[in-house]
Design an enzyme around this catalytic site. Sequence first.
Site: not given
Lengths: 397, 131
Positions: A84, A210, A212, A335, A339
């Site tokens: 990430c 968060s 997809i 959020k 993301h």
Amino acid sequence: MTRNVAIIGTGHSKFGVRTDVNMQELAWEAVSQALEESGVEQKDVEFFTVGNAGAWSSENLPAIVVGEYCGLNPKGTMRVEAACATGSAALRDAYLAIKSGEVDIAIAIGVEQMHQSPNPTVVELIGRAGNYFWEFENSGLTFPGYYALYATAYMAKYGAKEEDLGLVAIKNHHYGSMNPYAQFYGKEITMEEYLKSRMVAYPLKLLDSSPITDGAAAVVLASEEVVKKYTDSPIWIEAQAAASGSANLSRRDDFTSIEAARIAAKEAYKRAKIDDSEPWKSMDVADVHDCFTIAEILAYEDLGFANRGEGVKLIREGQTKIGGKIPVNVDGGLKAKGHPIGATGVSMAVSMARQLLGRAPKGTQATIRNGRALSHNVGGTGHYAYVTIYSTRRPGN
Amino acid sequence: MRLTPPILWRSKGSFYQLVASKCEECGKFTFPVQSVCMHCGSSKVIQEKLSGRGKVVSFTVNYQHRTGFEKEMPQIIGLIELEEGITITAPIVEVSPDELKEGTEVTACLRRARADSTNGLIQYIFKFRPV
């Protein structure tokens, strides 16, 4: 290493479900904006990095496909991956290419298309972020589960409540609702909706998580020697530091903090000569890695915005809203902005640069007094950590 | 991961016994087993069987099912600190979430994980249950 490096152009695609375009078209939305803003033409770009975690999308050589579409071939490139924190890693490689003196202009691109795979596949792939056999194959644990283990440990130790986590989600949705690039643009949430949302991994609910996301972001970087040719308002990368953590979550010595983030923050503050006892005092705004609401509270503490165990007080008191001690994730954060794994770190750099230039969307602009911003990007569950400090003043001045 | 007889045979040491590496230099344990100590970097390590007894450090109740785990939902997964001072991530069974808290004493037990109907293989894994 002595050369300074600045961001001279930023680009950001709309985040969300972006199955209307392919990966290279999505990347171009951000790259074209960044090139236009900077005044740099493709032929002037000497090196570019493409942050893409991939696996769920079809392109196996994203740097090549994106480079070709954007007209950046035959310049050197590579795909960068750090879970990430992939976007920050892509930024780091482009930054170091300039800092080292090898090139004067580079682009860092982050792009991700997670919706190319069905949700169960994405859930499985993200769940492998750890030790495959002992934490994934055996237990059936999913990614929210890892952060849930942090959340229960933190709540038990420091008395944080579900409602405290809810405040993080509500704040980030509030600001994200005003960010036209955000996945949840126009969508505020209430505490009632938060508390009623579906349980994913106790104590984390759907509205702690968060989404997809598909999206892209890009920044054009330049050495201090050529910055003046392009802009009077560069945003300098004052410092950046990276650290890593154990593959097995169970090997961490503490489940109420992310050690890699603490190490990266400490080093970044040292490099920028920032007093790490009260670092928020020399900062105007920050983007932190709120993949889950608990992660934002851990970030407050890992970055030294609050003492250990007191991060929850910052959110209760509203200190991380605009007008508070240190506004955090006022672009919506992971959020509400979304993301898209490989794009997130670059998106943070775009948000921080635009904040410092006073160009944030209406209702989301922090007051800029110190001319300094920070981004905190965590990969996995603390496997990778990148902390970047941005400044309107040239480092060393 | 596809279940095949060679994989299960080769991994039976770590699948069906709870073992850690113990450093002969610093005396500390590393789990899962590896040939270098994660504490001091020494390669003088031996394998030692663990008691399987420990305490719950933290836990979650997972509702987001992964393919193959549908029947086990919701499942409790915990971080368990073993007597030997190492922490392990594992499912916790034979308990309801409201009975479980930080410090609950647990012990390891072998439980069926999944079966492969093609080869007729049944795989077992370690889970933990309250003492």
